[in-house]
Write a protein that holds these residues in place. Structure first.
Motif, mmCIF file in Angstrom:
data_model
loop_
_atom_site.group_PDB
_atom_site.id
_atom_site.type_symbol
_atom_site.label_atom_id
_atom_site.label_comp_id
_atom_site.label_asym_id
_atom_site.label_seq_id
_atom_site.Cartn_x
_atom_site.Cartn_y
_atom_site.Cartn_z
ATOM 1 N N THR A 1 -6.853 5.599 -0.623
ATOM 2 C CA THR A 1 -6.380 5.998 -1.959
ATOM 3 C C THR A 1 -6.013 4.766 -2.774
ATOM 4 O O THR A 1 -6.383 4.636 -3.952
ATOM 5 C CB THR A 1 -5.165 6.931 -1.845
ATOM 6 O OG1 THR A 1 -5.560 8.122 -1.171
ATOM 7 C CG2 THR A 1 -4.628 7.294 -3.227
ATOM 8 N N PHE A 2 -5.297 3.833 -2.154
ATOM 9 C CA PHE A 2 -4.898 2.593 -2.813
ATOM 10 C C PHE A 2 -6.119 1.811 -3.288
ATOM 11 O O PHE A 2 -6.184 1.353 -4.443
ATOM 12 C CB PHE A 2 -4.087 1.755 -1.822
ATOM 13 C CG PHE A 2 -3.510 0.486 -2.369
ATOM 14 C CD1 PHE A 2 -2.253 0.458 -2.946
ATOM 15 C CD2 PHE A 2 -4.223 -0.713 -2.273
ATOM 16 C CE1 PHE A 2 -1.706 -0.727 -3.434
ATOM 17 C CE2 PHE A 2 -3.690 -1.893 -2.761
ATOM 18 C CZ PHE A 2 -2.427 -1.899 -3.341
ATOM 19 N N ILE B 1 0.834 -1.202 0.000
ATOM 20 C CA ILE B 1 0.000 0.000 0.000
ATOM 21 C C ILE B 1 0.868 1.251 0.000
ATOM 22 O O ILE B 1 0.653 2.177 -0.801
ATOM 23 C CB ILE B 1 -0.948 -0.009 1.213
ATOM 24 C CG1 ILE B 1 -2.005 -1.104 1.041
ATOM 25 C CG2 ILE B 1 -1.611 1.360 1.404
ATOM 26 C CD1 ILE B 1 -2.888 -1.315 2.258
ATOM 27 N N GLU B 2 1.851 1.292 0.881
ATOM 28 C CA GLU B 2 2.699 2.484 0.972
ATOM 29 C C GLU B 2 3.581 2.656 -0.257
ATOM 30 O O GLU B 2 3.973 3.772 -0.596
ATOM 31 C CB GLU B 2 3.536 2.417 2.253
ATOM 32 C CG GLU B 2 2.675 2.535 3.510
ATOM 33 C CD GLU B 2 3.464 2.507 4.791
ATOM 34 O OE1 GLU B 2 4.668 2.095 4.761
ATOM 35 O OE2 GLU B 2 2.906 2.873 5.854
ATOM 36 N N ALA B 3 3.880 1.553 -0.947
ATOM 37 C CA ALA B 3 4.650 1.636 -2.185
ATOM 38 C C ALA B 3 3.769 1.976 -3.383
ATOM 39 O O ALA B 3 4.274 2.211 -4.486
ATOM 40 C CB ALA B 3 5.396 0.328 -2.433
ATOM 41 N N GLY B 4 2.460 1.980 -3.175
ATOM 42 C CA GLY B 4 1.537 2.250 -4.290
ATOM 43 C C GLY B 4 1.540 1.160 -5.339
ATOM 44 O O GLY B 4 1.319 1.442 -6.525
ATOM 45 N N ALA B 5 1.760 -0.090 -4.910
ATOM 46 C CA ALA B 5 1.873 -1.203 -5.855
ATOM 47 C C ALA B 5 0.486 -1.699 -6.261
ATOM 48 O O ALA B 5 0.137 -2.875 -6.067
ATOM 49 C CB ALA B 5 2.692 -2.326 -5.226
ATOM 50 N N ASN C 1 -9.945 -0.045 -7.413
ATOM 51 C CA ASN C 1 -11.348 -0.219 -7.802
ATOM 52 C C ASN C 1 -11.620 0.263 -9.228
ATOM 53 O O ASN C 1 -12.512 -0.243 -9.897
ATOM 54 C CB ASN C 1 -12.248 0.527 -6.814
ATOM 55 C CG ASN C 1 -13.720 0.338 -7.107
ATOM 56 O OD1 ASN C 1 -14.245 -0.771 -6.997
ATOM 57 N ND2 ASN C 1 -14.402 1.404 -7.489
ATOM 58 N N THR C 2 -10.854 1.243 -9.702
ATOM 59 C CA THR C 2 -11.051 1.718 -11.074
ATOM 60 C C THR C 2 -10.645 0.657 -12.095
ATOM 61 O O THR C 2 -11.136 0.664 -13.227
ATOM 62 C CB THR C 2 -10.268 3.012 -11.340
ATOM 63 O OG1 THR C 2 -8.862 2.756 -11.230
ATOM 64 C CG2 THR C 2 -10.650 4.107 -10.358
ATOM 65 N N PHE C 3 -9.758 -0.248 -11.703
ATOM 66 C CA PHE C 3 -9.299 -1.301 -12.610
ATOM 67 C C PHE C 3 -10.029 -2.630 -12.390
ATOM 68 O O PHE C 3 -10.154 -3.431 -13.322
ATOM 69 C CB PHE C 3 -7.796 -1.532 -12.433
ATOM 70 C CG PHE C 3 -6.945 -0.363 -12.840
ATOM 71 C CD1 PHE C 3 -6.660 -0.119 -14.179
ATOM 72 C CD2 PHE C 3 -6.445 0.515 -11.883
ATOM 73 C CE1 PHE C 3 -5.883 0.965 -14.562
ATOM 74 C CE2 PHE C 3 -5.665 1.601 -12.254
ATOM 75 C CZ PHE C 3 -5.384 1.827 -13.593
ATOM 76 N N ILE D 1 -17.662 -0.024 1.622
ATOM 77 C CA ILE D 1 -18.353 1.239 1.367
ATOM 78 C C ILE D 1 -17.586 2.420 1.955
ATOM 79 O O ILE D 1 -17.437 3.468 1.317
ATOM 80 C CB ILE D 1 -19.788 1.184 1.924
ATOM 81 C CG1 ILE D 1 -20.617 0.155 1.155
ATOM 82 C CG2 ILE D 1 -20.467 2.558 1.848
ATOM 83 C CD1 ILE D 1 -21.971 -0.138 1.763
ATOM 84 N N LEU D 2 -17.077 2.249 3.168
ATOM 85 C CA LEU D 2 -16.371 3.349 3.816
ATOM 86 C C LEU D 2 -15.032 3.650 3.139
ATOM 87 O O LEU D 2 -14.556 4.780 3.181
ATOM 88 C CB LEU D 2 -16.163 3.031 5.301
ATOM 89 C CG LEU D 2 -17.446 2.992 6.136
ATOM 90 C CD1 LEU D 2 -17.169 2.451 7.535
ATOM 91 C CD2 LEU D 2 -18.087 4.372 6.215
ATOM 92 N N LEU D 3 -14.420 2.652 2.510
ATOM 93 C CA LEU D 3 -13.177 2.892 1.780
ATOM 94 C C LEU D 3 -13.423 3.599 0.451
ATOM 95 O O LEU D 3 -12.605 4.415 0.017
ATOM 96 C CB LEU D 3 -12.450 1.568 1.518
ATOM 97 C CG LEU D 3 -11.684 0.961 2.685
ATOM 98 C CD1 LEU D 3 -11.244 -0.458 2.344
ATOM 99 C CD2 LEU D 3 -10.476 1.824 3.059
#
Length: 219
Positions: A125-126, A74-78, A131-133, A152-154
């Motif tokens: 954010t991750f 997550i922190e690496a944005g992978a 979710n867009t993909f 839902i909350l995410l």
């Protein structure tokens, strides 16, 4: 949170979610008993730590799948590697049926963090980028109150509602955002079902479990 009259079928539930994308949100009604369904002006989702009915995975001989997301990725944005793992669940009909409503999202590495995962900017954010993909959560996520509330909350803009030490609640002030999110997730699930040619015998019970799960987190 109130949602109006409970749908009688999976199809009704999908139609309700999808039609809400074109209908304005009506005035708030007086909050009713938990699990009733009317269009609210805000959503409050209750991730209570009190015992809740568990929902076994529907596939034969199936156990829940802990789908672990490491803090490091997550922190690496992978996001790409994470989406690749998700896509392996949805690339054949057999896999879609075998993993249907079995996933439990597990965020590893945050055990010492007092925040809820939907309060951690890197996490939501991750998940929103992922979710867009790959937006097929309603098919694969186990429809327990905790898992549905987290999803839902995410995916929506929310804040924490203070409860006692056994209760975790989140508020989404923009009700239309929740309806839009559920509508998009419903469209994605229907696209997946059509592409994989899943029959009503799989789809209808699945949607009913989603409706039941959402009914348990709405207050």
């Amino acid at each position: 949170m109130t949602l109006g009259l409970a749908p009688n079928s999976l199809v009704d539930f999908m139609r309700m979610m999808l039609s809400s994308q074109n209908d304005p949100v009506g005035p708030a009604e007086t909050r009713k008993t938990r699990g009733t369904l009317s269009q609210p002006t805000e959503w409050i989702l209750d991730r209570s730590l009190y015992p809740v009915p568990t929902m076994p995975a529907p596939a034969l001989n199936a156990a829940p799948i802990d789908f672990v997301i490491q803090r490091e990725e997550i922190e690496a944005g992978a996001v790409g590697a994470f989406v690749d793992r998700l896509m392996r669940l949805s690339d054949t009909q057999d896999k879609c049926i075998g993993a249907m409503q079995r996933l439990d999202l597990v965020f590893a590495g945050y055990e010492g963090d007092s925040r809820e995962v939907h309060q951690i900017p890197e996490v939501f954010t991750f998940m929103r980028v992922a979710n867009t993909f790959w937006p097929y959560w309603l098919h694969f996520l186990r429809p327990t109150p905790d898992q549905l509330a987290v999803l839902i909350l995410l995916l929506c803009d929310s804040n924490l509602v203070q409860g006692d030490k056994l209760r975790v609640q989140g508020r989404v002030a923009d009700a239309q955002q929740v309806w839009d999110c559920l509508g998009e997730l419903a469209r994605a699930a229907m696209t997946l079902h059509a592409g994989m040619r899943l029959s009503d015998k799989h789809v209808r019970p699945m949607i009913q479990r989603i409706a039941d799960g959402i009914g348990q987190i709405v207050i």
